[in-house]
Design a protein around this motif. Structure first.
Motif, PDB file in Angstrom:
ATOM      1  N   ALA A 187       1.146  -1.123  -0.521  1.00 52.08           N
ATOM      2  CA  ALA A 187       0.128   0.136   0.452  1.00 52.08           C
ATOM      3  C   ALA A 187       0.600   1.503  -0.176  1.00 52.08           C
ATOM      4  N   LEU A 188       2.376   0.724   0.516  1.00 47.62           N
ATOM      5  CA  LEU A 188       2.956   1.875   0.329  1.00 47.62           C
ATOM      6  C   LEU A 188       3.478   2.340  -1.108  1.00 47.62           C
ATOM      7  N   TYR A 189       3.332   1.604  -1.122  1.00 51.65           N
ATOM      8  CA  TYR A 189       4.208   1.382  -3.202  1.00 51.65           C
ATOM      9  C   TYR A 189       2.749   2.360  -3.781  1.00 51.65           C
ATOM     10  N   GLU A 190       2.262   1.731  -3.646  1.00 54.62           N
ATOM     11  CA  GLU A 190       0.737   2.506  -4.236  1.00 54.62           C
ATOM     12  C   GLU A 190       0.212   3.685  -4.024  1.00 54.62           C
ATOM     13  N   ASN A 191       0.622   4.633  -2.430  1.00 50.96           N
ATOM     14  CA  ASN A 191       1.001   5.744  -2.278  1.00 50.96           C
ATOM     15  C   ASN A 191       1.437   6.057  -3.887  1.00 50.96           C
ATOM     16  N   ILE A 192       2.731   6.185  -4.019  1.00 47.11           N
ATOM     17  CA  ILE A 192       4.006   6.710  -4.347  1.00 47.11           C
ATOM     18  C   ILE A 192       3.218   7.012  -5.764  1.00 47.11           C
ATOM     19  N   TYR A 193       2.768   6.263  -5.933  1.00 48.15           N
ATOM     20  CA  TYR A 193       2.248   5.547  -7.703  1.00 48.15           C
ATOM     21  C   TYR A 193       1.480   6.134  -8.185  1.00 48.15           C
ATOM     22  N   ARG A 194       0.598   6.338  -6.842  1.00 46.02           N
ATOM     23  CA  ARG A 194      -0.627   7.561  -7.293  1.00 46.02           C
ATOM     24  C   ARG A 194      -0.375   8.682  -7.428  1.00 46.02           C
ATOM     25  N   ARG A 195       0.579   9.229  -6.411  1.00 43.98           N
ATOM     26  CA  ARG A 195       1.306  10.522  -7.015  1.00 43.98           C
ATOM     27  C   ARG A 195       1.778  10.952  -7.788  1.00 43.98           C
ATOM     28  N   SER A 196       2.596   9.802  -8.985  1.00 47.47           N
ATOM     29  CA  SER A 196       3.514   9.813  -9.090  1.00 47.47           C
ATOM     30  C   SER A 196       2.938  11.305 -10.612  1.00 47.47           C
ATOM     31  N   ALA A 197       4.173  11.901 -10.914  1.00 49.98           N
ATOM     32  CA  ALA A 197       3.529  12.950 -12.325  1.00 49.98           C
ATOM     33  C   ALA A 197       3.701  11.772 -13.272  1.00 49.98           C
ATOM     34  N   LYS A 202       2.298  -0.481 -13.150  1.00 50.85           N
ATOM     35  CA  LYS A 202       1.625  -0.583 -11.803  1.00 50.85           C
ATOM     36  C   LYS A 202       2.444  -2.086 -11.533  1.00 50.85           C
ATOM     37  N   LEU A 203       3.165  -2.475 -10.429  1.00 51.27           N
ATOM     38  CA  LEU A 203       3.199  -3.554 -10.292  1.00 51.27           C
ATOM     39  C   LEU A 203       2.993  -3.895  -9.403  1.00 51.27           C
ATOM     40  N   THR A 204       2.891  -5.650  -9.109  1.00 46.60           N
ATOM     41  CA  THR A 204       1.608  -6.190  -8.488  1.00 46.60           C
ATOM     42  C   THR A 204       2.627  -6.523  -7.308  1.00 46.60           C
ATOM     43  N   ILE A 205       2.209  -7.240  -6.373  1.00 44.41           N
ATOM     44  CA  ILE A 205       2.879  -7.165  -5.033  1.00 44.41           C
ATOM     45  C   ILE A 205       4.245  -7.926  -5.517  1.00 44.41           C
ATOM     46  N   ASP A 206       3.356  -9.244  -6.249  1.00 44.52           N
ATOM     47  CA  ASP A 206       4.722 -10.555  -6.455  1.00 44.52           C
ATOM     48  C   ASP A 206       6.346 -10.144  -7.043  1.00 44.52           C
ATOM     49  N   PHE A 207       5.866  -8.434  -7.238  1.00 47.00           N
ATOM     50  CA  PHE A 207       7.306  -8.808  -7.914  1.00 47.00           C
ATOM     51  C   PHE A 207       8.481  -7.947  -6.804  1.00 47.00           C
ATOM     52  N   PHE A 208       7.410  -7.252  -5.570  1.00 41.76           N
ATOM     53  CA  PHE A 208       8.879  -6.908  -5.072  1.00 41.76           C
ATOM     54  C   PHE A 208       9.053  -8.287  -3.894  1.00 41.76           C
ATOM     55  N   ARG A 209       7.756  -9.423  -3.537  1.00 48.63           N
ATOM     56  CA  ARG A 209       8.451 -10.598  -3.127  1.00 48.63           C
ATOM     57  C   ARG A 209       9.452 -11.585  -3.627  1.00 48.63           C
ATOM     58  N   ASP A 210       9.533 -11.743  -5.694  1.00 49.30           N
ATOM     59  CA  ASP A 210       9.978 -12.372  -5.919  1.00 49.30           C
ATOM     60  C   ASP A 210      11.318 -11.897  -5.904  1.00 49.30           C
ATOM     61  N   LEU A 211      11.887 -10.703  -5.874  1.00 48.97           N
ATOM     62  CA  LEU A 211      13.069  -9.976  -6.469  1.00 48.97           C
ATOM     63  C   LEU A 211      14.069 -10.391  -5.478  1.00 48.97           C
ATOM     64  N   CYS A 242      10.100   2.849  -4.495  1.00 48.19           N
ATOM     65  CA  CYS A 242      10.151   2.887  -2.728  1.00 48.19           C
ATOM     66  C   CYS A 242       8.688   2.969  -2.544  1.00 48.19           C
ATOM     67  N   GLY A 243       8.311   3.135  -1.494  1.00 41.96           N
ATOM     68  CA  GLY A 243       7.122   3.578  -1.013  1.00 41.96           C
ATOM     69  C   GLY A 243       7.075   4.396   0.697  1.00 41.96           C
ATOM     70  N   MET A 244       6.316   5.189   0.362  1.00 47.84           N
ATOM     71  CA  MET A 244       5.931   5.941   2.200  1.00 47.84           C
ATOM     72  C   MET A 244       4.473   6.418   2.067  1.00 47.84           C
ATOM     73  N   ALA A 245       4.147   6.534   3.632  1.00 43.60           N
ATOM     74  CA  ALA A 245       2.937   6.468   4.380  1.00 43.60           C
ATOM     75  C   ALA A 245       2.768   8.058   3.554  1.00 43.60           C
ATOM     76  N   ASP A 246       1.139   7.978   3.532  1.00 47.71           N
ATOM     77  CA  ASP A 246       0.276   9.454   3.104  1.00 47.71           C
ATOM     78  C   ASP A 246       0.467  10.452   3.585  1.00 47.71           C
ATOM     79  N   GLY A 247       0.277  11.693   3.754  1.00 50.78           N
ATOM     80  CA  GLY A 247      -0.028  12.602   4.974  1.00 50.78           C
ATOM     81  C   GLY A 247       1.169  12.795   5.935  1.00 50.78           C
TER      82      GLY A 247
END
Length: 329
Positions: A187-197, A202-211, A242-247
């Motif tokens: 979800a932290l990665y999704e925060n960055i993806y949504r905010r990206s200009a 969009k990668l799936t969770i498996d990418f982070f678990r497999d690499l 990377c991933g970061m919390a919102d707010g």
């Protein structure tokens, strides 16, 4: 097209990749294993062989906003020739200029639209529109310790890092085992993806678990507030995602400390360079990163659409120039 042997693979074998010198992160079989499962797209790897020479590329379909770098939007199905995980390295390799020419003649024969991303050369190529995309930010490591790196910074830049540490005195950093990468981290990665200009895919969770690279978690009072994903390849440490919390009121401070940790790991890992990735060039040049230009080639099989691409090339290009910084003494 000149006669050559053409093989289509779902993923390149380790033996093939080891036979392609100078291929960069594209040549890491661990990356392909993670990208194949984590990108959510059907990747085709094309190998062209003629005599003792070879050319290789990765192609996959994606619906992409072609006007990523403008305020307009034009979503269009294209084929991408790229590494299927949004890394700022080219998705093709050729053993000679002649094989490069042969590869691009093959790519030009594909139906529909095609976008070749993150090229490191800017030569005119018949049948393609050429332009500039997001540059890469690369830090050359010339220090034998992180303390020496900090000591080489000019006072205003050291002060900015001290302020970031003062804002987050309780920040804890730990290596995160891949099996512990949870939906919360994703979800932290999704925060960055949504905010990206400049979102591409969009990668799936498996990418982070497999690499099989490094996952580094940042937490405050036991709560994860961010992470970075790294992969060492040869002399280079690559910053992937990377991933970061919102707010967060101290979001900029956290990002500074994330970059600081990446630089530290690059130096202590004995790498010659750290590729800090694309985007946020302004911040990364404050750490001493230099800008490496990246380009693209675009074409469409329909001659009319291709002429429109050529006429509107300025809308496809990335044109921002980061401010010049001199962080070192």
């Amino acid at each position: 097209m000149e006669e050559c042997r053409h093989t289509v693979l779902p993923a390149p074998t380790p033996e093939l990749l080891s036979a392609l010198p100078g291929i960069g992160p594209l040549g890491d079989p661990r990356l392909w294993a993670g990208a194949a499962r984590g990108s959510g797209v059907a990747v085709e790897c094309h190998l062209l062989e003629r005599g003792g020479e070879r050319a290789f590329c990765s192609v996959y379909p994606l619906r992409l906003n072609l006007l990523t770098y403008s305020r307009a939007r034009l979503s269009w199905p294209v084929r991408l020739c790229a590494l299927p995980c949004s890394v700022g390295a080219p998705g093709y390799w050729a053993s000679s200029p002649g094989m490069r020419e042969l590869l691009f003649r093959y790519l030009a024969a594909l139906p529909g639209g095609l976008l070749v991303l993150n090229t490191e050369e800017f030569q005119d190529t018949p049948g393609f529109v050429r332009g500039r995309t997001l540059p890469a930010c690369v830090l050359d490591l010339r220090w034998d310790s992180f303390e020496a790196y900090m000591g080489s910074l000019r006072a205003p830049y050291r002060r900015r890092l001290r302020l970031a540490r003062a804002a987050l005195p309780g920040l804890a950093v730990r290596d995160l085992p891949r099996r512990e990468f949870t939906q919360g981290h994703y979800a932290l990665y999704e925060n960055i993806y949504r905010r990206s200009a400049f979102p591409v895919e969009k990668l799936t969770i498996d990418f982070f678990r497999d690499l099989p690279g490094e996952l580094v978690e940042f937490s405050l009072d036991g709560e994860c507030v961010g992470f970075v994903q790294l992969l060492g390849r040869g002399d280079t440490l690559w910053f992937f995602f990377c991933g970061m919390a919102d707010g967060l009121p101290w979001r900029a401070d956290l990002y500074y400390l994330m970059l600081c940790e990446i630089v530290r790991r690059g130096i202590e890992g004995g790498y010659r360079t750290v590729d800090l990735g694309q985007t946020t060039e302004e911040t990364k040049t404050r750490f001493g990163a230099r800008i490496e230009e990246r380009g693209f080639y675009a074409r469409h099989a329909n001659p009319l659409v291709h002429r429109l691409l050529a006429a509107g090339k300025g809308l496809l290009e990335y044109r921002d120039v980061p401010a010049a910084h001199r962080p070192f003494k």
